[in-house]
Design an enzyme around this catalytic site. Structure first.
Site, PDB file in Angstrom:
ATOM      1  N   ARG A  67       9.839   3.560   0.228  1.00 49.64           N
ATOM      2  CA  ARG A  67       9.543   2.482  -0.717  1.00 49.64           C
ATOM      3  C   ARG A  67      10.356   2.692  -1.993  1.00 49.64           C
ATOM      4  NH1 ARG A  67       7.563   1.096   3.244  1.00 49.64           N
ATOM      5  NH2 ARG A  67       5.481   0.280   3.690  1.00 49.64           N
TER       6      ARG A  67
ATOM      7  N   LYS B 291      -4.249  -9.069  -5.516  1.00 49.58           N
ATOM      8  CA  LYS B 291      -3.022  -8.407  -5.040  1.00 49.58           C
ATOM      9  C   LYS B 291      -3.194  -7.472  -3.840  1.00 49.58           C
ATOM     10  CE  LYS B 291      -3.482  -4.453  -8.117  1.00 49.58           C
ATOM     11  NZ  LYS B 291      -2.887  -3.476  -8.972  1.00 49.58           N
TER      12      LYS B 291
ATOM     13  N   LYS C 214       2.724 -15.512  -2.731  1.00 52.35           N
ATOM     14  CA  LYS C 214       3.856 -15.242  -3.639  1.00 52.35           C
ATOM     15  C   LYS C 214       5.049 -16.118  -3.256  1.00 52.35           C
ATOM     16  CE  LYS C 214       1.836 -12.376  -6.358  1.00 52.35           C
ATOM     17  NZ  LYS C 214       1.502 -12.798  -7.739  1.00 52.35           N
TER      18      LYS C 214
ATOM     19  N   ASP D 211      -7.958 -13.446 -19.202  1.00 48.75           N
ATOM     20  CA  ASP D 211      -8.322 -12.621 -18.049  1.00 48.75           C
ATOM     21  C   ASP D 211      -9.826 -12.740 -17.831  1.00 48.75           C
ATOM     22  OD1 ASP D 211      -8.885 -10.309 -16.304  1.00 48.75           O
ATOM     23  OD2 ASP D 211      -6.819  -9.733 -16.748  1.00 48.75           O
TER      24      ASP D 211
ATOM     25  N   PHE E 114       0.629 -13.085 -14.924  1.00 53.49           N
ATOM     26  CA  PHE E 114       0.333 -11.965 -14.024  1.00 53.49           C
ATOM     27  C   PHE E 114      -0.908 -12.219 -13.173  1.00 53.49           C
ATOM     28  CE2 PHE E 114       2.382  -9.796 -17.662  1.00 53.49           C
ATOM     29  CZ  PHE E 114       3.325  -9.034 -17.003  1.00 53.49           C
ATOM     30  N   ALA E 115      -1.845 -13.035 -13.679  1.00 54.57           N
ATOM     31  CA  ALA E 115      -3.168 -13.105 -13.048  1.00 54.57           C
ATOM     32  C   ALA E 115      -3.060 -13.521 -11.585  1.00 54.57           C
ATOM     33  CB  ALA E 115      -4.051 -14.096 -13.810  1.00 54.57           C
TER      34      ALA E 115
ATOM     35  N   GLY F 297       0.707  -3.007   9.780  1.00 56.27           N
ATOM     36  CA  GLY F 297       1.375  -3.932   8.862  1.00 56.27           C
ATOM     37  C   GLY F 297       2.426  -3.280   7.982  1.00 56.27           C
TER      38      GLY F 297
ATOM     39  N   TYR G 246      -1.458 -12.732   1.250  1.00 54.62           N
ATOM     40  CA  TYR G 246      -1.036 -12.372  -0.110  1.00 54.62           C
ATOM     41  C   TYR G 246       0.446 -12.670  -0.310  1.00 54.62           C
ATOM     42  CZ  TYR G 246       0.688  -9.590  -3.974  1.00 54.62           C
ATOM     43  OH  TYR G 246       1.348  -9.198  -5.114  1.00 54.62           O
TER      44      TYR G 246
ATOM     45  N   SER H 208       6.691 -10.558  -5.840  1.00 54.81           N
ATOM     46  CA  SER H 208       6.512  -9.245  -5.219  1.00 54.81           C
ATOM     47  C   SER H 208       7.529  -9.022  -4.108  1.00 54.81           C
ATOM     48  CB  SER H 208       5.083  -9.219  -4.650  1.00 54.81           C
ATOM     49  OG  SER H 208       4.971  -8.305  -3.610  1.00 54.81           O
TER      50      SER H 208
HETATM   51  P1  NAD Z   1      -4.276  -6.245 -11.628  1.00 51.09           P
HETATM   52  O1  NAD Z   1      -5.292  -6.631 -10.620  1.00 51.09           O
HETATM   53  O2  NAD Z   1      -4.395  -4.933 -12.285  1.00 51.09           O
HETATM   54  O3  NAD Z   1      -4.169  -7.366 -12.768  1.00 51.09           O
HETATM   55  C1  NAD Z   1      -4.372  -8.720 -12.512  1.00 51.09           C
HETATM   56  C2  NAD Z   1      -5.333  -9.239 -13.565  1.00 51.09           C
HETATM   57  O4  NAD Z   1      -5.542 -10.653 -13.359  1.00 51.09           O
HETATM   58  C3  NAD Z   1      -6.709  -8.583 -13.490  1.00 51.09           C
HETATM   59  O5  NAD Z   1      -7.044  -8.070 -14.766  1.00 51.09           O
HETATM   60  C4  NAD Z   1      -7.655  -9.698 -13.066  1.00 51.09           C
HETATM   61  O6  NAD Z   1      -8.933  -9.560 -13.663  1.00 51.09           O
HETATM   62  C5  NAD Z   1      -6.920 -10.954 -13.544  1.00 51.09           C
HETATM   63  N1  NAD Z   1      -7.192 -12.164 -12.747  1.00 51.09           N
HETATM   64  C6  NAD Z   1      -7.085 -12.325 -11.405  1.00 51.09           C
HETATM   65  N2  NAD Z   1      -7.404 -13.587 -11.056  1.00 51.09           N
HETATM   66  C7  NAD Z   1      -7.707 -14.249 -12.215  1.00 51.09           C
HETATM   67  C8  NAD Z   1      -8.126 -15.569 -12.511  1.00 51.09           C
HETATM   68  N3  NAD Z   1      -8.313 -16.490 -11.550  1.00 51.09           N
HETATM   69  N4  NAD Z   1      -8.349 -15.908 -13.807  1.00 51.09           N
HETATM   70  C9  NAD Z   1      -8.179 -14.993 -14.797  1.00 51.09           C
HETATM   71  N5  NAD Z   1      -7.800 -13.727 -14.577  1.00 51.09           N
HETATM   72  C10 NAD Z   1      -7.582 -13.349 -13.283  1.00 51.09           C
HETATM   73  O7  NAD Z   1      -2.843  -6.407 -10.910  1.00 51.09           O
HETATM   74  P2  NAD Z   1      -1.418  -5.899 -11.389  1.00 51.09           P
HETATM   75  O8  NAD Z   1      -1.040  -4.725 -10.561  1.00 51.09           O
HETATM   76  O9  NAD Z   1      -1.394  -5.794 -12.859  1.00 51.09           O
HETATM   77  O10 NAD Z   1      -0.528  -7.111 -10.890  1.00 51.09           O
HETATM   78  C11 NAD Z   1      -0.123  -8.138 -11.770  1.00 51.09           C
HETATM   79  C12 NAD Z   1       0.702  -9.147 -10.992  1.00 51.09           C
HETATM   80  O11 NAD Z   1       1.821  -8.490 -10.389  1.00 51.09           O
HETATM   81  C13 NAD Z   1      -0.022  -9.837  -9.846  1.00 51.09           C
HETATM   82  O12 NAD Z   1       0.398 -11.180  -9.794  1.00 51.09           O
HETATM   83  C14 NAD Z   1       0.445  -9.078  -8.628  1.00 51.09           C
HETATM   84  O13 NAD Z   1       0.383  -9.876  -7.465  1.00 51.09           O
HETATM   85  C15 NAD Z   1       1.871  -8.768  -9.007  1.00 51.09           C
HETATM   86  N6  NAD Z   1       2.437  -7.599  -8.333  1.00 51.09           N
HETATM   87  C16 NAD Z   1       1.794  -6.404  -8.419  1.00 51.09           C
HETATM   88  C17 NAD Z   1       2.317  -5.295  -7.758  1.00 51.09           C
HETATM   89  C18 NAD Z   1       1.600  -3.974  -7.782  1.00 51.09           C
HETATM   90  O14 NAD Z   1       1.841  -3.160  -6.884  1.00 51.09           O
HETATM   91  N7  NAD Z   1       0.751  -3.688  -8.755  1.00 51.09           N
HETATM   92  C19 NAD Z   1       3.517  -5.409  -7.033  1.00 51.09           C
HETATM   93  C20 NAD Z   1       4.159  -6.650  -6.996  1.00 51.09           C
HETATM   94  C21 NAD Z   1       3.608  -7.741  -7.654  1.00 51.09           C
HETATM   95  C1  WQD Z   2       3.228   2.895  -0.043  1.00 48.89           C
HETATM   96  C2  WQD Z   2       3.485   3.848   1.109  1.00 48.89           C
HETATM   97  C3  WQD Z   2       1.942   3.655   2.922  1.00 48.89           C
HETATM   98  C4  WQD Z   2      -1.613   5.174   1.004  1.00 48.89           C
HETATM   99  C5  WQD Z   2       2.057  -2.749  -1.642  1.00 48.89           C
HETATM  100  C6  WQD Z   2       1.919  -4.220  -1.323  1.00 48.89           C
HETATM  101  C7  WQD Z   2       3.133  -4.963  -1.790  1.00 48.89           C
HETATM  102  C8  WQD Z   2       3.414  -4.691  -3.260  1.00 48.89           C
HETATM  103  C9  WQD Z   2       3.596  -3.233  -3.458  1.00 48.89           C
HETATM  104  C10 WQD Z   2       2.063  -6.213  -4.552  1.00 48.89           C
HETATM  105  C11 WQD Z   2       3.319   3.182   2.476  1.00 48.89           C
HETATM  106  C12 WQD Z   2       1.868   5.016   2.305  1.00 48.89           C
HETATM  107  C13 WQD Z   2      -0.318   4.761   1.231  1.00 48.89           C
HETATM  108  C14 WQD Z   2      -2.073   6.358   1.641  1.00 48.89           C
HETATM  109  C15 WQD Z   2       0.080   6.623   2.661  1.00 48.89           C
HETATM  110  N1  WQD Z   2       2.287  -5.058  -4.080  1.00 48.89           N
HETATM  111  N2  WQD Z   2       0.499   5.473   2.063  1.00 48.89           N
HETATM  112  N3  WQD Z   2      -1.193   7.037   2.448  1.00 48.89           N
HETATM  113  O1  WQD Z   2       2.213  -1.019   1.112  1.00 48.89           O
HETATM  114  O2  WQD Z   2       4.456  -0.486   0.054  1.00 48.89           O
HETATM  115  O3  WQD Z   2       3.126  -2.218  -0.889  1.00 48.89           O
HETATM  116  O4  WQD Z   2       2.397  -2.562  -3.016  1.00 48.89           O
HETATM  117  O5  WQD Z   2       2.749  -7.171  -4.522  1.00 48.89           O
HETATM  118  O6  WQD Z   2       2.860  -6.299  -1.581  1.00 48.89           O
HETATM  119  O7  WQD Z   2       1.767  -4.342   0.084  1.00 48.89           O
HETATM  120  O8  WQD Z   2       2.345   0.121  -1.142  1.00 48.89           O
HETATM  121  O9  WQD Z   2       1.238   2.024  -2.212  1.00 48.89           O
HETATM  122  O10 WQD Z   2       0.025   0.805  -0.344  1.00 48.89           O
HETATM  123  O11 WQD Z   2       1.994   2.214   0.196  1.00 48.89           O
HETATM  124  O12 WQD Z   2       0.810   7.266   3.426  1.00 48.89           O
HETATM  125  O13 WQD Z   2      -3.222   6.772   1.509  1.00 48.89           O
HETATM  126  O14 WQD Z   2       2.506   4.890   1.068  1.00 48.89           O
HETATM  127  O15 WQD Z   2       1.805   3.733   4.324  1.00 48.89           O
HETATM  128  O16 WQD Z   2       4.285   3.702   3.316  1.00 48.89           O
HETATM  129  P1  WQD Z   2       3.038  -0.880  -0.088  1.00 48.89           P
HETATM  130  P2  WQD Z   2       1.307   1.290  -0.927  1.00 48.89           P
END
Ligand code: NAD
Ligand code: WQD
Length: 346
Positions: free
Chosen positions: A237, A90, A159, A36, A86-87, A303, A155, A130
């Site tokens: 959601r 997002k 994915k 990381d 995971f990296a 969006g 984004y 995602s």
């Molecule tokens: P996060 O940002 O907390 O963790 C990602 C980590 O990757 C961070 O610590 C960052 O420093 C590291 N990183 C990013 N780019 C890098 C690089 N080029 N080299 C080395 N390290 C790097 O995010 P998260 O919420 O833990 O998400 C993890 C994964 O899950 C991501 O791929 C994200 O797209 C996916 N995801 C997250 C969510 C969510 O809502 N949290 C939902 C769906 C998918």
């Molecule tokens: C959830 C709901 C907002 C903030 C995101 C990424 C998606 C995936 C999951 C990574 C929505 C509402 C939010 C606020 C609100 N991540 N909201 N007031 O948009 O479903 O999805 O996370 O892959 O790709 O887009 O998540 O937590 O931003 O929003 O009313 O201050 O909460 O409108 O309906 P979202 P979110």
């Protein structure tokens, strides 16, 4: 003495990566290392993991877009049997504002880690995808068979491309077993309340905004829209506890290590299968915390999709995975984590 089999976790200092490391330590006997570059996290994560598990995790501070650095620092490691990748960056709005940042970071890092797997003959790979790949789906709940539309954001596009890259690579390398996991909305924190979501910048997602509003870091939060065609007008959601997401990675790893997979690329939705509205989430928070939240109904957020939730039967059936936590437990752990941070920052 032979070294123990090792799992390499990329993004191990992040929200879901760190929780997965905790589950790897608790549930398996593998040795764990992390890569990381702290672009959205800090090294403090590893102290937090140590205080929960008693284990010190070695992190390689490498930008995964830099293949030379990967070779230089990791090529001596011979005992890696699997990678959980995971990296990535997002944030949907950030990806709209700076698309190349996202295409570069999320795609180049994936190319490099797959090349690394090929060079080192690492046969097991798990990829963080995602629910954003489903965009604005007419079909609800979405299943793994739902046809993907054109991506709604750079984004989400990274994915979709990432999944395709892993599929193509798996197709041409029959010994390579991969699992693509589509997370819905991961929320909540570890039961210990010693670790949880802590992005470097201000959060845009709902639950950290709720908890920060509750402690007054954010004065007043907005519900983005109350005129959607849903049961109370706010968006729906599929919120899923981060520990349930983390556990699914252990099941997915065992699935391919035990050769239970039917094809060498597997795909699973990870959600509870239940849709929750924004107002229901807020009311759950108010109930478990006893705090009256300062919120107002605002305009729709550009969006946003009105509703999305998963069909999670495939993950239950194939991975033998069952999400354990409901919305109240998600909110309670997120709240305890916020209170812990308040104490820490005193
Ligand atoms: P996060 O940002 O907390 O963790 C990602 C980590 O990757 C961070 O610590 C960052 O420093 C590291 N990183 C990013 N780019 C890098 C690089 N080029 N080299 C080395 N390290 C790097 O995010 P998260 O919420 O833990 O998400 C993890 C994964 O899950 C991501 O791929 C994200 O797209 C996916 N995801 C997250 C969510 C969510 O809502 N949290 C939902 C769906 C998918
Ligand atoms: C959830 C709901 C907002 C903030 C995101 C990424 C998606 C995936 C999951 C990574 C929505 C509402 C939010 C606020 C609100 N991540 N909201 N007031 O948009 O479903 O999805 O996370 O892959 O790709 O887009 O998540 O937590 O931003 O929003 O009313 O201050 O909460 O409108 O309906 P979202 P979110």
């Amino acid at each position: 003495m032979t070294k123990p089999a090792t799992i390499l976790v990329t993004g191990g200092a992040g929200y879901i990566g760190s929780q997965t490391i905790i589950e790897l330590i608790k549930q398996t006997s593998y040795s764990v290392i992390s890569v990381d570059n702290y672009s959205n996290s800090s090294e403090k994560t590893f102290d937090r993991i140590e205080s929960i598990t008693g284990k010190k995790i070695k992190n390689y501070e490498i930008d995964l877009c830099n293949k030379e650095e990967i070779n230089h620092q990791l090529s001596g490691l011979t005992e890696i049997i699997g990678v959980i990748h995971f990296a990535a960056f997002k944030s949907v709005p950030e990806s709209v504002a700076d698309s190349l940042l996202y295409y570069h970071n999320n795609i180049a890092s994936l190319v490099n880690i797959l090349k690394f797997c090929k060079e080192k003959n690492i046969p097991n790979f798990i990829f963080s995808s995602s629910c954003s790949v489903y965009g604005n789906s007419d079909e609800l709940p979405v299943t793994e068979k739902t046809v993907l539309p054109k991506a709604e954001s750079p984004y989400a596009h990274t994915k979709q491309i990432g999944e395709d890259m892993v599929r193509a690579f798996s197709k041409s390398n029959s010994n390579f077993n991969s699992v693509l996991l589509r997370y819905f909305n991961p929320v909540g924190a570890d039961q210990s309340a010693l670790i949880g979501e802590l992005p470097l910048g201000p959060p845009s997602s709902l639950v950290p905004i709720i908890t920060r509003t509750a402690v007054g870091i954010i004065e007043q939060m907005q519900v983005h829209g109350s005129d959607y065609n849903t049961r109370d007008g706010s968006c729906i959601r599929d919120y899923i506890h981060v520990s349930d997401i983390a556990s699914a990675h252990i099941n997915a790893l065992n699935y391919i290590l035990d050769k239970k997979n039917k094809t060498n690329v597997s795909l699973f939705n990870l959600g509870t299968g239940k849709g929750i509205t924004v107002l229901e989430a807020i009311h759950s928070f108010e109930k478990i915390s006893g705090v009256k939240l300062n919120y107002k109904i605002g305009a729709r957020r550009s969006g946003d999709v009105a509703a999305i939730y998963s069909d999670n039967h495939l993950a239950k059936q194939e991975l033998k995975w069952e999400p354990k936590f409901n919305i109240n437990e998600m909110m309670l752990t997120a709240w305890k984590w916020q209170l812990h941070l308040q104490e820490e920052n005193k």
